[in-house]
Design a protein around this motif. Structure first.
Motif, short mmCIF file in Angstrom:
data_model
loop_
_atom_site.label_atom_id
_atom_site.label_comp_id
_atom_site.label_asym_id
_atom_site.label_seq_id
_atom_site.Cartn_x
_atom_site.Cartn_y
_atom_site.Cartn_z
N ALA A 43 -26.05 -1.08 -11.30
CA ALA A 43 -25.31 -1.88 -11.06
C ALA A 43 -23.66 -0.58 -11.18
CB ALA A 43 -25.32 -3.09 -12.07
N VAL A 44 -23.50 -0.22 -11.95
CA VAL A 44 -22.48 0.45 -11.14
C VAL A 44 -22.49 1.29 -10.29
CG1 VAL A 44 -21.53 2.76 -11.83
CG2 VAL A 44 -22.00 1.14 -13.93
N GLY A 49 -20.94 3.04 -4.86
CA GLY A 49 -20.62 3.91 -3.54
C GLY A 49 -21.97 4.46 -3.55
N TRP A 50 -22.30 5.43 -4.55
CA TRP A 50 -23.70 6.16 -4.71
C TRP A 50 -24.74 5.54 -5.28
CZ3 TRP A 50 -23.19 6.49 -11.22
CH2 TRP A 50 -21.82 7.16 -10.76
N THR A 51 -25.97 6.83 -3.95
CA THR A 51 -26.91 6.03 -3.13
C THR A 51 -27.60 6.26 -4.54
OG1 THR A 51 -27.04 8.06 -1.94
CG2 THR A 51 -26.05 5.83 -1.12
N ASN A 73 -16.58 13.70 -8.45
CA ASN A 73 -16.50 15.00 -9.92
C ASN A 73 -17.09 14.04 -10.87
OD1 ASN A 73 -15.00 13.29 -11.75
ND2 ASN A 73 -13.13 14.38 -10.49
N GLU A 74 -17.58 14.73 -12.31
CA GLU A 74 -18.53 15.29 -12.76
C GLU A 74 -17.82 14.10 -13.86
OE1 GLU A 74 -20.65 17.34 -16.85
OE2 GLU A 74 -20.40 18.22 -15.01
N ASP A 75 -16.23 13.93 -14.12
CA ASP A 75 -15.58 13.18 -15.38
C ASP A 75 -15.18 11.52 -14.77
OD1 ASP A 75 -15.17 15.21 -16.87
OD2 ASP A 75 -13.40 15.63 -15.99
N ALA A 76 -15.47 11.65 -13.16
CA ALA A 76 -15.78 10.42 -13.02
C ALA A 76 -16.96 9.82 -12.86
CB ALA A 76 -14.91 10.00 -11.12
N VAL A 77 -17.68 10.21 -13.22
CA VAL A 77 -18.91 9.46 -12.81
C VAL A 77 -19.24 9.44 -14.67
CG1 VAL A 77 -21.97 10.54 -12.62
CG2 VAL A 77 -20.43 11.25 -11.02
N GLU A 78 -18.98 10.26 -15.11
CA GLU A 78 -19.19 10.25 -16.84
C GLU A 78 -18.42 8.78 -17.14
OE1 GLU A 78 -20.78 10.94 -19.87
OE2 GLU A 78 -21.67 12.43 -18.45
N ALA A 79 -17.11 8.75 -17.04
CA ALA A 79 -16.62 7.24 -16.99
C ALA A 79 -17.10 6.28 -16.56
CB ALA A 79 -15.10 7.43 -16.42
N ALA A 80 -17.93 6.14 -15.10
CA ALA A 80 -18.87 5.13 -15.25
C ALA A 80 -19.46 4.49 -15.67
CB ALA A 80 -18.60 5.84 -13.27
N ARG A 84 -17.60 8.20 -24.12
CA ARG A 84 -17.86 8.55 -24.89
C ARG A 84 -19.09 7.54 -25.33
NH1 ARG A 84 -13.23 10.55 -29.34
NH2 ARG A 84 -13.70 12.32 -28.05
N ALA A 85 -19.09 5.78 -24.66
CA ALA A 85 -20.32 5.38 -25.19
C ALA A 85 -20.78 4.89 -24.27
CB ALA A 85 -19.69 3.88 -25.51
N ARG A 86 -21.61 6.36 -23.65
CA ARG A 86 -22.91 5.75 -22.64
C ARG A 86 -23.36 5.46 -22.85
NH1 ARG A 86 -24.69 11.57 -21.53
NH2 ARG A 86 -26.17 11.10 -23.32
#
Length: 197
Positions: A43-44, A49-51, A73-80, A84-86
């Motif tokens: 869903a994220v 727009g990731w494939t 960038n990695e920070d944006a992916v991690e946030a998505a 911290r509550a991945r």
């Protein structure tokens, strides 16, 4: 003279490393988890727009590789993926300067508990019923809510309020790493979402 040459050489190496790092960019991430975790990741990915580049497995868990546009960038992916509550079990990032495996299969993570346990959580009955459904969705299908027992405590110094129950997985959770991590991550993610409200 030798020291000057060594200093210039070290400086050139540092500049080359900086240039290489600047040229490298994020191209993909493998996310690992159980079905409810990966449903959220899909869903994220749709929103961001990731494939989907490939799918694989890691023991009981599944793996999905998402590919990105060049400016991700990695920070944006991690946030998505929850910051911290991945909510996924694990992530593996791939950059242009490192080879990426063709397949998405990973070696499963081994159990991390040092003693057998079936206890997932302690708490009020109403809270544990919701958590039981979460445990079932993560693959811990034998999970039940039962009366609390002193053997359920991790340490003898813990104090449990009267009336609390035990969420029992019905099996040793140390042997079921994927479902156990799924439960822990989604429970933590739900608690973080409630705290933010």
């Amino acid at each position: 003279m030798h020291d000057m040459v060594a200093a210039l050489s070290a400086r050139k190496q540092a500049m080359f490393a900086i240039a290489l790092a600047a040229a490298s960019h994020l191209i993909a991430v493998d996310v690992t988890g159980m079905p409810p975790q990966l449903d959220r990741a899909l869903a994220v990915a749709k929103t961001e727009g990731w494939t989907v580049a490939c799918k694989g497995s890691a023991g009981e868990e599944r793996v999905i590789r998402f590919a990105f546009a060049r400016d991700t960038n990695e920070d944006a992916v991690e946030a998505a993926l929850g910051g911290r509550a991945r909510f996924v079990s694990s992530t593996t990032y791939y950059y242009t300067d490192k080879p990426m495996p063709l397949r998405c299969n990973h070696t499963p993570v081994r159990g991390y508990l040092n003693r057998p346990t079936q206890v997932l959580a302690l708490g009020p009955d109403t809270t544990l019923v919701a958590l039981m459904n979460l445990a079932h969705s993560c693959g811990l299908k034998k999970t039940i809510v039962r009366d609390f027992s002193k053997q359920d405590l991790a340490t003898s110094t813990m104090v449990v309020p009267p009336g609390w129950k035990t969420l029992d997985a019905g099996e040793d959770i140390g042997a079921r790493n994927g479902p156990t991590i799924c439960f822990a991550q989604l429970m933590r993610s739900a608690v973080a979402a409630r705290s933010a409200d």
